[in-house]
Design a protein around this motif. Structure first.
Motif, PDB file in Angstrom:
ATOM      1  N   ALA A  20       0.874  -1.351  -0.023  1.00 18.83           N
ATOM      2  CA  ALA A  20      -0.255  -0.006  -0.082  1.00 18.83           C
ATOM      3  C   ALA A  20       0.815   1.355  -0.100  1.00 18.83           C
ATOM      4  N   ILE A  21       1.878   1.301   1.097  1.00 20.27           N
ATOM      5  CA  ILE A  21       2.606   2.448   1.000  1.00 20.27           C
ATOM      6  C   ILE A  21       3.482   2.725  -0.102  1.00 20.27           C
ATOM      7  N   PRO A  22       4.201   1.779  -0.743  1.00 18.92           N
ATOM      8  CA  PRO A  22       4.835   1.841  -1.952  1.00 18.92           C
ATOM      9  C   PRO A  22       4.041   2.245  -3.109  1.00 18.92           C
ATOM     10  N   ALA A  23       2.875   1.669  -3.412  1.00 14.70           N
ATOM     11  CA  ALA A  23       1.883   2.177  -4.216  1.00 14.70           C
ATOM     12  C   ALA A  23       1.622   3.683  -4.085  1.00 14.70           C
ATOM     13  N   LEU A  24       1.264   4.168  -2.996  1.00 11.64           N
ATOM     14  CA  LEU A  24       1.015   5.634  -2.912  1.00 11.64           C
ATOM     15  C   LEU A  24       2.095   6.268  -3.350  1.00 11.64           C
ATOM     16  N   LEU A  25       3.532   6.039  -3.088  1.00  6.95           N
ATOM     17  CA  LEU A  25       4.662   6.703  -3.193  1.00  6.95           C
ATOM     18  C   LEU A  25       4.798   6.939  -4.816  1.00  6.95           C
ATOM     19  N   LEU A  26       4.462   5.648  -5.270  1.00 10.08           N
ATOM     20  CA  LEU A  26       4.599   5.600  -6.744  1.00 10.08           C
ATOM     21  C   LEU A  26       3.423   6.408  -7.326  1.00 10.08           C
ATOM     22  N   ILE A 189      13.640  21.032  -9.299  1.00  9.54           N
ATOM     23  CA  ILE A 189      13.675  20.606  -7.693  1.00  9.54           C
ATOM     24  C   ILE A 189      12.379  19.482  -7.658  1.00  9.54           C
ATOM     25  N   LEU A 190      11.384  19.378  -8.367  1.00  2.00           N
ATOM     26  CA  LEU A 190      10.309  18.091  -8.343  1.00  2.00           C
ATOM     27  C   LEU A 190      10.996  16.886  -8.800  1.00  2.00           C
ATOM     28  N   ALA A 191      11.794  16.927  -9.735  1.00  5.00           N
ATOM     29  CA  ALA A 191      12.518  15.904 -10.307  1.00  5.00           C
ATOM     30  C   ALA A 191      13.394  15.067  -9.045  1.00  5.00           C
ATOM     31  N   VAL A 192      13.879  15.900  -8.314  1.00  4.41           N
ATOM     32  CA  VAL A 192      14.693  15.112  -7.198  1.00  4.41           C
ATOM     33  C   VAL A 192      13.733  14.758  -6.010  1.00  4.41           C
ATOM     34  N   VAL A 193      12.696  15.421  -5.699  1.00  9.01           N
ATOM     35  CA  VAL A 193      11.558  15.010  -5.039  1.00  9.01           C
ATOM     36  C   VAL A 193      11.076  13.672  -5.192  1.00  9.01           C
ATOM     37  N   TYR A 194      10.501  13.744  -6.675  1.00  3.78           N
ATOM     38  CA  TYR A 194       9.685  12.418  -6.933  1.00  3.78           C
ATOM     39  C   TYR A 194      10.684  11.334  -7.148  1.00  3.78           C
ATOM     40  N   PHE A 195      11.783  11.676  -7.533  1.00  5.64           N
ATOM     41  CA  PHE A 195      12.634  10.431  -7.539  1.00  5.64           C
ATOM     42  C   PHE A 195      12.985  10.019  -6.260  1.00  5.64           C
ATOM     43  N   VAL A 196      13.162  10.614  -5.250  1.00  5.08           N
ATOM     44  CA  VAL A 196      13.398  10.051  -3.741  1.00  5.08           C
ATOM     45  C   VAL A 196      12.034   9.269  -3.455  1.00  5.08           C
ATOM     46  N   MET A 197      10.994   9.800  -3.658  1.00  6.79           N
ATOM     47  CA  MET A 197       9.723   9.200  -3.101  1.00  6.79           C
ATOM     48  C   MET A 197       9.615   7.769  -4.054  1.00  6.79           C
ATOM     49  N   MET A 198       9.619   7.887  -5.474  1.00  5.11           N
ATOM     50  CA  MET A 198       9.593   6.761  -6.271  1.00  5.11           C
ATOM     51  C   MET A 198      10.749   5.673  -5.799  1.00  5.11           C
ATOM     52  N   PHE A 199      11.821   6.187  -5.735  1.00  2.00           N
ATOM     53  CA  PHE A 199      12.789   5.244  -5.387  1.00  2.00           C
ATOM     54  C   PHE A 199      12.606   4.342  -4.027  1.00  2.00           C
ATOM     55  N   VAL A 200      12.076   5.114  -2.958  1.00  5.08           N
ATOM     56  CA  VAL A 200      11.806   4.426  -1.843  1.00  5.08           C
ATOM     57  C   VAL A 200      10.649   3.532  -2.136  1.00  5.08           C
ATOM     58  N   GLY A 201       9.663   3.775  -2.835  1.00  7.89           N
ATOM     59  CA  GLY A 201       8.498   2.909  -3.100  1.00  7.89           C
ATOM     60  C   GLY A 201       8.979   1.708  -3.790  1.00  7.89           C
ATOM     61  N   HIS A 202      10.145   1.819  -4.945  1.00 11.17           N
ATOM     62  CA  HIS A 202      10.658   0.920  -5.419  1.00 11.17           C
ATOM     63  C   HIS A 202      11.564  -0.357  -4.481  1.00 11.17           C
TER      64      HIS A 202
END
Length: 448
Positions: A20-26, A189-202
């Motif tokens: 659930a959490i990784p799905a939401l992050l992605l 800025i958002l490219a960095v933020v979203y990469f971190v979020m998606m990488f944690v989800g990954h």
């Protein structure tokens, strides 16, 4: 194949931490693709292009979302870690690349290279990230939440729908506070933020330990073989229902702001846009969770189409968009239409994977879901364009007054007849979709 035990002990075997959490992050990351309208005019002005030219970046993003999901569905099926990493890299690098070409366009106003670069980065590269990121957590969610598949997938897909409502005010604040060149700085800025979020989800995303993908040739079936386990018209019907629902949704949603201005609510466009986004996300979660209680998930689509037909027909018969200004009943009726269409648009997305799993099982669900998302690709190219063509060819633009907060008056150009005519096209399509759901998509013999 064994069912998941859904063990909620340690975090390594916890369905919320692993699905659930990784799905939401992605999904909360990639869903921000729908924020394009927030800054599309600013991009056009900054790089010296027309808004119409820059709008194609969004259309390409949705097209390549669907096509990458269709062609990379097998990659997702075999390895969600590879696919989720591809999603994080492509989405973040596409966003950073978009920022670069916006900066380049600002240095070279009117540059065709800047426009093409934005098409490639926001449309093609981010589109691949969108398609793989959208698919990657869906099957995993259904495996961990086997008793409430609709609720689980609805939660993630709701994150995709709610991303615009969450990110829009943040982006607007960044544009207001970053100073000169804020538009390209925001993308970096958002490219960095979203990469971190998606990488944690990954890193967190993982299928249950007791689920084993088919390995032998006997266990593995081609996608067409799986689809042919039911009458081929069954799958064609599901694809067409999905396509028509998105096309109609986009046709109306793309004109939403102008329709709201037509009925005299220009001062509340932002608030109403947020409310419709909430209905969009709520439809994704509510309709899919509701479907868990039904014997046949296709009943949800019948309900969506019936509600859409009823409210579209009511606004047509009353000419609510043309006559709504100053009439409270018609204003409420038009707003209800916008809310219903947004909820049905979202619900159509969240119910597709679970409906497919009921009909075709879990073995190849990512690949089949991916091919079905090609409907989204084509609807992304036809929905907005259909309504834009109708508005441009029917009715005459008129100017209406809008009082600003400082007491001054601005004139707004709208085409009430054009927006009203769009409804004639969408109601016909909704009726066709209802007939398809009634006669082509047969109930699954049992939930696979």
């Amino acid at each position: 194949m064994e069912k998941s035990s859904n063990n909620t002990g340690g975090w390594r075997t916890n369905k919320w931490c692993r699905a659930a959490i990784p799905a939401l992050l992605l999904h909360c990351s990639i869903g921000t693709v729908y924020c394009w309208s927030i800054f599309s005019q600013e991009i056009a002005d900054y790089i010296g292009q027309t808004k119409g030219a820059t709008e194609w970046a969004f259309s390409f993003a949705i097209f390549f979302l669907g096509m990458s999901a269709a062609f990379l569905g097998n990659v997702v099926e075999k390895d969600i870690h590879k696919s989720s990493l591809i999603a994080a890299i492509c989405f973040a690098s596409g966003m950073a690349g978009t920022g670069f070409f916006i900066w380049y366009g600002g240095q070279n106003p009117g540059s065709a290279l800047a426009l093409v670069g934005i098409y490639i980065c926001y449309g093609f590269i981010m589109g691949i990230g969108l398609g793989t990121g959208y698919l990657s957590p869906v099957k995993t969610l259904m495996l961990w939440f086997q008793d409430r598949k609709g609720l689980a997938t609805g939660l993630a897909v709701a994150g995709f729908g709610a991303a615009k409502a969450i990110a829009s005010p943040i982006m607007q604040s960044m544009l207001d506070n970053l100073g000169d060149g804020s538009i390209y700085k925001m993308f970096w800025i958002l490219a960095v933020v979203y990469f971190v979020m998606m990488f944690v989800g990954h890193l967190l995303l993982k299928k249950p330990d007791d689920w084993h993908e088919p390995q032998s040739k006997d266990e593995r079936q081609s996608i067409m073989s799986v689809i042919k386990t039911r009458p081929i018209t069954n799958y064609v019907g599901i694809w067409l229902m999905f396509y028509i629902n998105i096309t109609c949704g986009l046709a109306l949603i793309s004109q939403e702001k102008m329709i709201v201005k037509c009925i005299g609510l220009a001062s509340f466009v932002g608030i109403i846009s947020t409310v419709t986004a909430i209905f969009n996300a709520g439809g994704r979660l509510g309709f899919s969770a509701w479907a868990d209680t039904m014997k046949d998930r296709n009943t949800i689509y019948k309900l969506i189409f019936v509600l859409s037909i009823v409210f579209t027909g009511a606004v047509m018969l009353t000419s609510g968009i043309k006559n709504g200004e100053g009439n409270t009943v018609l204003v409420i009726l038009v707003l209800c239409l916008l809310f219903v269409v947004n909820a049905g648009y979202g619900g159509g997305f969240s119910n597709v994977p679970t409906l497919l799993s009921d009909h075709y099982g879990m073995g190849n669900i990512s690949a089949i879901h991916g091919i079905t998302l090609s409907a989204w690709a084509f609807a992304g190219l036809t929905g907005n364009q259909m309504s834009a063509w109708i508005v441009n060819h029917f009715g005459d633009p008129i100017e209406i007054e809008h009082a600003l907060g400082d007491g001054t008056i601005e004139m707004i150009t709208v085409n009430p007849t054009g927006y009203q005519t769009v409804l004639y096209a969408t109601i016909v399509l909704y009726i066709v979709a209802l007939l398809i759901s009634l006669f082509l998509v047969k109930p699954a013999k049992e939930k696979a």
